[in-house]
Design an enzyme around this catalytic site. Structure first.
Site, PDB file in Angstrom:
ATOM      1  N   LEU A  73     -17.288  13.236  -0.740  1.00 22.42           N
ATOM      2  CA  LEU A  73     -17.306  13.989   0.505  1.00 22.42           C
ATOM      3  C   LEU A  73     -17.166  15.492   0.326  1.00 22.42           C
ATOM      4  O   LEU A  73     -16.354  15.962  -0.448  1.00 22.42           O
ATOM      5  CB  LEU A  73     -16.121  13.507   1.332  1.00 22.42           C
ATOM      6  CG  LEU A  73     -16.311  13.642   2.816  1.00 22.42           C
ATOM      7  CD1 LEU A  73     -17.379  12.669   3.261  1.00 22.42           C
ATOM      8  CD2 LEU A  73     -15.008  13.322   3.505  1.00 22.42           C
ATOM      9  N   ALA A  81       0.130   5.911   5.316  1.00 22.14           N
ATOM     10  CA  ALA A  81       0.778   5.025   6.286  1.00 22.14           C
ATOM     11  C   ALA A  81       1.926   4.268   5.629  1.00 22.14           C
ATOM     12  O   ALA A  81       3.028   4.166   6.190  1.00 22.14           O
ATOM     13  CB  ALA A  81      -0.233   4.045   6.882  1.00 22.14           C
ATOM     14  N   GLY A  82       1.676   3.754   4.433  1.00 21.45           N
ATOM     15  CA  GLY A  82       2.693   2.969   3.736  1.00 21.45           C
ATOM     16  C   GLY A  82       3.921   3.809   3.404  1.00 21.45           C
ATOM     17  O   GLY A  82       5.056   3.380   3.624  1.00 21.45           O
ATOM     18  N   GLN A 115     -17.895   4.285  10.194  1.00 24.74           N
ATOM     19  CA  GLN A 115     -18.350   5.675  10.251  1.00 24.74           C
ATOM     20  C   GLN A 115     -19.044   6.141   8.968  1.00 24.74           C
ATOM     21  O   GLN A 115     -18.520   5.958   7.873  1.00 24.74           O
ATOM     22  CB  GLN A 115     -17.153   6.591  10.498  1.00 24.74           C
ATOM     23  CG  GLN A 115     -17.523   8.062  10.556  1.00 24.74           C
ATOM     24  CD  GLN A 115     -16.346   8.923  10.997  1.00 24.74           C
ATOM     25  OE1 GLN A 115     -15.467   9.226  10.198  1.00 24.74           O
ATOM     26  NE2 GLN A 115     -16.317   9.275  12.254  1.00 24.74           N
ATOM     27  N   ARG A 132     -19.075  13.051  14.136  1.00 25.70           N
ATOM     28  CA  ARG A 132     -19.722  12.665  12.880  1.00 25.70           C
ATOM     29  C   ARG A 132     -20.888  11.710  13.078  1.00 25.70           C
ATOM     30  O   ARG A 132     -21.905  11.820  12.382  1.00 25.70           O
ATOM     31  CB  ARG A 132     -18.687  12.016  11.962  1.00 25.70           C
ATOM     32  CG  ARG A 132     -17.693  13.030  11.458  1.00 25.70           C
ATOM     33  CD  ARG A 132     -16.621  12.385  10.631  1.00 25.70           C
ATOM     34  NE  ARG A 132     -15.741  13.413  10.075  1.00 25.70           N
ATOM     35  CZ  ARG A 132     -14.604  13.160   9.455  1.00 25.70           C
ATOM     36  NH1 ARG A 132     -14.199  11.907   9.295  1.00 25.70           N
ATOM     37  NH2 ARG A 132     -13.868  14.135   8.967  1.00 25.70           N
ATOM     38  N   SER A 154      -7.671  10.576  11.190  1.00 17.97           N
ATOM     39  CA  SER A 154      -7.176   9.512  10.311  1.00 17.97           C
ATOM     40  C   SER A 154      -5.797   9.881   9.793  1.00 17.97           C
ATOM     41  O   SER A 154      -4.900   9.041   9.712  1.00 17.97           O
ATOM     42  CB  SER A 154      -8.120   9.274   9.143  1.00 17.97           C
ATOM     43  OG  SER A 154      -8.261  10.440   8.379  1.00 17.97           O
ATOM     44  N   GLY A 213       0.843  -1.201   0.000  1.00 17.98           N
ATOM     45  CA  GLY A 213       0.000   0.000   0.000  1.00 17.98           C
ATOM     46  C   GLY A 213       0.869   1.237   0.000  1.00 17.98           C
ATOM     47  O   GLY A 213       1.871   1.310   0.718  1.00 17.98           O
ATOM     48  N   GLU A 239     -15.545  18.292   6.309  1.00 18.11           N
ATOM     49  CA  GLU A 239     -16.033  18.803   7.575  1.00 18.11           C
ATOM     50  C   GLU A 239     -15.516  20.222   7.820  1.00 18.11           C
ATOM     51  O   GLU A 239     -16.084  20.983   8.602  1.00 18.11           O
ATOM     52  CB  GLU A 239     -15.534  17.867   8.678  1.00 18.11           C
ATOM     53  CG  GLU A 239     -16.125  18.123  10.026  1.00 18.11           C
ATOM     54  CD  GLU A 239     -15.841  16.957  10.980  1.00 18.11           C
ATOM     55  OE1 GLU A 239     -15.797  15.806  10.527  1.00 18.11           O
ATOM     56  OE2 GLU A 239     -15.668  17.220  12.167  1.00 18.11           O
ATOM     57  N   GLU A 265      -5.845   2.955   7.965  1.00 13.23           N
ATOM     58  CA  GLU A 265      -7.238   2.529   8.058  1.00 13.23           C
ATOM     59  C   GLU A 265      -7.384   1.012   8.037  1.00 13.23           C
ATOM     60  O   GLU A 265      -8.324   0.465   8.614  1.00 13.23           O
ATOM     61  CB  GLU A 265      -8.081   3.151   6.934  1.00 13.23           C
ATOM     62  CG  GLU A 265      -9.570   2.921   7.146  1.00 13.23           C
ATOM     63  CD  GLU A 265     -10.464   3.627   6.127  1.00 13.23           C
ATOM     64  OE1 GLU A 265      -9.962   4.532   5.425  1.00 13.23           O
ATOM     65  OE2 GLU A 265     -11.655   3.279   6.045  1.00 13.23           O
ATOM     66  N   GLY A 312      -0.360   4.552   0.376  1.00 18.59           N
ATOM     67  CA  GLY A 312      -1.006   5.738   0.918  1.00 18.59           C
ATOM     68  C   GLY A 312      -0.133   6.338   2.010  1.00 18.59           C
ATOM     69  O   GLY A 312       1.067   6.050   2.097  1.00 18.59           O
ATOM     70  N   ARG A 316     -14.454   7.753  14.841  1.00 17.69           N
ATOM     71  CA  ARG A 316     -13.241   8.547  14.682  1.00 17.69           C
ATOM     72  C   ARG A 316     -13.567  10.033  14.577  1.00 17.69           C
ATOM     73  O   ARG A 316     -14.536  10.415  13.929  1.00 17.69           O
ATOM     74  CB  ARG A 316     -12.498   8.105  13.419  1.00 17.69           C
ATOM     75  CG  ARG A 316     -11.296   8.964  13.095  1.00 17.69           C
ATOM     76  CD  ARG A 316     -10.503   8.435  11.917  1.00 17.69           C
ATOM     77  NE  ARG A 316     -11.170   8.552  10.632  1.00 17.69           N
ATOM     78  CZ  ARG A 316     -11.337   9.693   9.965  1.00 17.69           C
ATOM     79  NH1 ARG A 316     -10.920  10.833  10.480  1.00 17.69           N
ATOM     80  NH2 ARG A 316     -11.946   9.685   8.791  1.00 17.69           N
ATOM     81  N   HIS A 351     -20.069   9.519   7.240  1.00 19.55           N
ATOM     82  CA  HIS A 351     -19.776  10.952   7.307  1.00 19.55           C
ATOM     83  C   HIS A 351     -21.048  11.709   6.931  1.00 19.55           C
ATOM     84  O   HIS A 351     -21.699  11.382   5.942  1.00 19.55           O
ATOM     85  CB  HIS A 351     -18.637  11.270   6.325  1.00 19.55           C
ATOM     86  CG  HIS A 351     -18.076  12.636   6.459  1.00 19.55           C
ATOM     87  ND1 HIS A 351     -18.805  13.768   6.203  1.00 19.55           N
ATOM     88  CD2 HIS A 351     -16.844  13.071   6.827  1.00 19.55           C
ATOM     89  CE1 HIS A 351     -18.045  14.829   6.408  1.00 19.55           C
ATOM     90  NE2 HIS A 351     -16.853  14.432   6.787  1.00 19.55           N
ATOM     91  N   PHE A 355     -12.555  21.715  13.975  1.00 24.41           N
ATOM     92  CA  PHE A 355     -13.079  20.489  13.388  1.00 24.41           C
ATOM     93  C   PHE A 355     -13.974  19.813  14.415  1.00 24.41           C
ATOM     94  O   PHE A 355     -13.816  20.042  15.618  1.00 24.41           O
ATOM     95  CB  PHE A 355     -11.924  19.557  12.995  1.00 24.41           C
ATOM     96  CG  PHE A 355     -11.936  19.215  11.535  1.00 24.41           C
ATOM     97  CD1 PHE A 355     -11.517  20.133  10.598  1.00 24.41           C
ATOM     98  CD2 PHE A 355     -12.386  17.978  11.097  1.00 24.41           C
ATOM     99  CE1 PHE A 355     -11.533  19.827   9.250  1.00 24.41           C
ATOM    100  CE2 PHE A 355     -12.409  17.660   9.756  1.00 24.41           C
ATOM    101  CZ  PHE A 355     -11.980  18.581   8.827  1.00 24.41           C
ATOM    102  N   HIS A 358     -17.832   6.069   5.124  1.00 23.71           N
ATOM    103  CA  HIS A 358     -16.604   6.833   5.004  1.00 23.71           C
ATOM    104  C   HIS A 358     -15.372   6.150   5.577  1.00 23.71           C
ATOM    105  O   HIS A 358     -14.331   6.114   4.942  1.00 23.71           O
ATOM    106  CB  HIS A 358     -16.810   8.180   5.696  1.00 23.71           C
ATOM    107  CG  HIS A 358     -15.647   9.105   5.605  1.00 23.71           C
ATOM    108  ND1 HIS A 358     -15.079   9.449   4.399  1.00 23.71           N
ATOM    109  CD2 HIS A 358     -14.929   9.760   6.551  1.00 23.71           C
ATOM    110  CE1 HIS A 358     -14.077  10.281   4.617  1.00 23.71           C
ATOM    111  NE2 HIS A 358     -13.945  10.475   5.905  1.00 23.71           N
TER     112      HIS A 358
END
Lengths: 257, 611
Positions: B256, B19-20, B244, B290, B420, B15, B259, B404, B17, B415, B246, B119, B373
């Site tokens: 989306l 985190a990766g 979740q 949320r 996130s 992955g 927020e 995630e 994204g 969350r 949203h 937020f 979401h």
């Protein structure tokens, strides 16, 4: 209520579209060929939805890339009715005709149907040092930057590397060694960042036969950009920096001095 | 099919994204590291995150990581592991500075610092009256494309550092030997060739699985490949019932609207023009968490107060509305909101509305409905991101997860917005460091010669089956039943129906094949296999939701409307049993105790969750 959100118009009404799709399967075809599909579409549908409907309901051998579906990941750049765009950013309601042609973006090798080899494009991007260079020891908190300095390079940060601009560029079609608009936009993003220290090196890279001087100010890139980046203007600013030897980054005001 | 190609790296990250990539940067500094992803790096869905990333920098208002930790625990309705939450909120601060030093173009305050905004659910004690709380500016932002900027910056740093990428390689199996993870099997999408990646450790950073629901903000690619493949190897999934929705998805499309719209003063109205959040969350209103906002919208629609009696409400960010209600933080400074202010802070949302709704939000309100979401659940890990084998907390040597796809349980039952992105960078970084340490302390262990054989068999079986029905119908039915029966509201009856439907869909799925028999970019094959992942995770989600007979956070049981701290103050572990069976276990919540008046008391005591 807008027509798109009006259920009787945007969601319930449909229209029959004829999709002309340029097909190429390296395992079967010697040459690309056109294939026609009929598909029912709603005004609210994205061209991506239309293509997926064809793929899922009629022919799942069709090759195309997709991911986010709303114009931020840059996967589904293609040539739609002769113009580069993201398939997920075109809405059926805005199509003037009931016939659409869809083909891969030009200038990159086609792997299958709408899928092209992105490696040459990413190689050009990597060639301009697309990362912040600052050799001073980092402070314990953030490096300061005024809102004006931040604004100076804002436009280029919107780039999603979809390749719509570069593959709409006639000089790039003629010479694939040209780094192309996307790479220059990303160089601009760092050249004009007040925190960066490698503007000179990047300008040197672009001051090359295959660099910024290949640009003929055709403006195709600017019209093709799905992110609304003023690509041609950014390229001109890089040219100007090379000609004048001045990188005009706003100076910090007294607050930061 | 040819012989698989063999590769060997200390660390394999699946992955690309947030985190990766964060893990790749940190692992790649010390040991041989490669990133394997089914997408090009910049295509991952971290790029879609809009509003911001929270950290208590106190750049605009006084704040503390302890405030952030309290909000996160309360936001998660208390089934949140408190040690990782404290790590999250403390390390968020240094991670933000790290990102800034890497070049991330945060918006700035007039004095040149990182700008922050409000937020949902992020608060601090009211100065002078600590019994009350007020919204705080904690979310660091780059316009409303913060996630895109994070993804871009991390990828740029990976280029600078020369991280090895296998772009468009799709993981199809984990190589598990004697209960340890020793690599993965992936298909090179462009050629159809199989590759065996032999590794000391593997990290799952494959993102969420929102594509199991009909209306979702998630990318097509978010099919839970990591957790699903681990699940098939007997590794549990944790807290799957907490999904979740949203509140502000674009009507029917699900894309989306950030927020940040509400953080900057946007207001939600029902069909009667009432600001309904005043009823449901009198203090925080639109900035309640949320789950609360999404349920409120459902309640309004059920009571017939949707717009034109339909299933949507309005989100209004017109400057005239925001100024009328004085709902923006800038009103405190005696300023007014104008078109330019909205354009500069919420440009992406304006563009989405103009493109997909044909509505200019500066002139008209936008029709919205809750959209699937974010998965609070996923592959369970400890706070070093090591994957857990079971509810008693034993680890799977060599396997890590973050983002995630993982459940380190910092989000609990719901969350908070911006958390996130915090999770990605904090636990992505911890994963990278932990895997580098692991690689230095351990040698490569042998893998079977035919490690790719099960994958080869799986593919051959799909390609040889006749297509008895388009698999897309199975996917559509799965998404519909999950949205209707396992969405914002749930009942025993509905979940029972969902459980039976998922079982039937699995049978149909297994009996049909695909049209495309080719090897080059066989996206039909990959989408089919992704659907298989969604079906398995849907079964685990439904079983987890059936087992939790209470309402907490994003999990609302109409037949059990109250929170039950006696029976359900714990995590749910779902393990695969047989073909579609799911075994449910529970695991205690990690609670921090402090000394007070000579007694040990919980640092974050349970309280009734109100906004």
């Amino acid at each position: 209520m807008s027509e798109l959100t009006d259920p009787t118009k945007g969601y319930l009404s449909t229209r029959m579209l004829t999709v002309q799709l340029k097909r190429f399967d390296p395992e079967k075809d010697k040459e690309p060929h056109w294939q026609e599909f009929k598909v029912e579409a709603r005004p609210i549908d994205r061209v991506l939805d239309v293509l997926m409907k064809v793929k899922w309901d009629q022919d799942d051998t069709i090759g195309l890339r997709k991911s986010c579906g709303h114009g931020i990941c840059g996967s589904d750049a293609m040539r739609i009715n002769g113009q580069n765009n993201l398939a997920c950013k075109m809405i059926v309601q805005n199509l003037k005709s009931d016939k659409i042609t869809v083909e891969p973006i030009l200038g990159l090798p086609v792997i299958k149907d709408l899928i092209v080899d992105m490696k040459p494009f990413f190689d050009h991007y990597k060639s301009i040092m697309p990362f912040l260079v600052n050799n001073d020891p980092a402070p314990t908190t953030e490096r300061l930057q005024t809102p004006e300095q931040r604004e100076r390079f804002d436009d280029g940060t919107k780039c999603i590397l979809c390749a719509c601009c570069t593959t709409a560029c006639p000089p790039f079609w003629g010479n694939r060694e040209y780094v192309g608009p996307a790479a220059i936009v990303n160089a601009h993003r760092f050249i004009f960042d007040s925190r960066d220290q490698a503007a000179g090196e990047r300008l040197e890279i672009l001051n090359d036969a295959e660099g910024v001087w290949r640009c003929r100010t055709v403006f195709n890139c600017t019209s093709a950009c799905p992110r609304g980046i003023k690509v041609t203007q950014l390229i001109s600013e890089v040219k100007r920096a090379l000609i004048t030897g001045v990188v005009d980054v706003p100076q910090p005001d007294e607050v930061l001095a | 099919m040819n012989t698989p190609t063999y590769h060997r790296f200390d660390t394999i990250i699946v992955g690309s994204g947030g985190a990766g990539l964060m893990a790749a940067l940190h692992s790649g500094k010390e040991v041989g590291t490669a990133v394997v992803s089914k997408l090009y790096p910049m295509r991952s869905h971290t790029g879609a995150a809009a509003g911001g990333i929270a950290a208590a920098l106190s750049n605009i208002e006084d704040d503390s990581w302890e405030n952030h930790a309290y909000d996160t625990i309360k936001g998660g309705d208390f089934v949140v592991d408190q040690t990782p939450v404290e790590i999250l909120c403390r390390e968020a601060v240094e991670c933000i500075y790290d990102l800034e030093h890497m070049g991330l173009p945060f918006d700035r305050t007039p004095d040149g610092r990182i700008s922050q905004r409000r937020f949902g659910g992020h608060t601090r004690p009211v100065p002078g009256d600590s019994s009350k709380r007020e919204p705080v500016m904690r979310s660091c932002h780059a316009a409303d494309r913060t996630g895109h900027m994070i993804l871009q910056t991390l990828y740029q740093q990976c280029i600078k550092q020369g991280v090895t990428f296998f772009d468009e390689y799709h993981m199809l199996d984990l190589i598990m030997v004697e209960g340890e993870c020793r690599g993965i099997v992936a298909i090179e999408i462009a050629t159809g060739r199989l590759h065996v990646f032999h590794a000391k450790s593997v990290m799952l950073a494959t993102g969420g699985f929102g594509r199991m629901f009909k209306v979702t903000s998630n990318a097509f690619a978010l099919t839970g490949d990591g957790p699903a493949i681990a699940y098939r190897h007997g590794i549990p999934v944790e807290d799957m019932e907490f999904y979740q929705f949203h509140p502000t998805g674009i009507y029917r499309l699900g894309v989306l609207l950030t927020e940040g719209c509400r953080g900057d003063g946007g207001i939600m109205f029902n069909g009667k023009g009432e600001r309904f959040m005043e009823t449901y969350a009198p203090n925080m209103k639109e900035l309640a968490s949320r789950d609360v906002c999404s349920r409120s919208i459902y309640e309004e629609v059920r009571a017939g107060r949707g717009v034109s009696g339909k299933d949507f409400v309005y989100l209004d960010i017109r400057p005239s509305t925001i100024n009328k209600y004085k709902s923006s933080p800038i009103h405190r400074d005696g300023l007014e909101v104008d078109d330019h202010f909205i354009e500069s802070r919420l440009s992406e949302s304006l563009e989405l509305s103009r493109t997909y709704l044909g509505i200019d939000p500066l002139k008209e309100p936008m029709p919205i409905q809750p959209t699937a979401h974010y998965a609070m659940g996923g592959t369970p890990t400890d706070f070093e991101t090591r994957v857990l084998r079971n509810a008693s907390g034993e680890i799977v040597p060599g396997l890590y997860a973050a983002g995630e796809s993982a459940c380190v349980s910092v989000h609990g039952a719901n969350r908070l917005g911006t958390n996130s992105l915090v999770d990605l960078v904090v636990f992505g970084r911890r994963a990278g460091k932990a895997m580098a340490r692991f690689a230095k302390e351990n040698d490569f262990k042998p893998i079977p010669k035919d490690a790719a054989a099960p994958t080869k068999k799986q593919i051959e079986s799909v390609l040889s089956k006749p297509r008895t029905e388009p698999w897309i119908r199975i996917r559509d039915e799965l998404q519909t039943v999950m949205m209707d029966e396992c969405g914002v509201y749930r009942t025993a009856e509905g979940l029972g129906n969902a459980s039976k439907t998922v079982a039937k869909l699995k049978k149909r799925y297994e009996s049909t094949g695909i049209q495309d028999k080719g090897t080059v970019f066989n996206t039909g094959l990959l989408e089919y296999l992704e659907l298989g992942c969604l079906i398995d995770l849907a079964a685990a989600t439904v079983a987890s939701a059936e087992s939790r007979k209470e309402s907490r956070g994003a999990h609302s049981r109409e037949d059990f409307p109250d929170r039950d701290d006696v029976k359900h103050f714990n995590h749910t572990f779902a393990t695969k049993e047989g073909d579609l069976g799911v075994k449910i276990d529970t695991r205690a919540v990690d609670v921090i105790y402090v000394e007070k008046d000579g007694q040990k008391v919980p640092k974050y005591p349970l309280e009734v969750r109100k906004y």
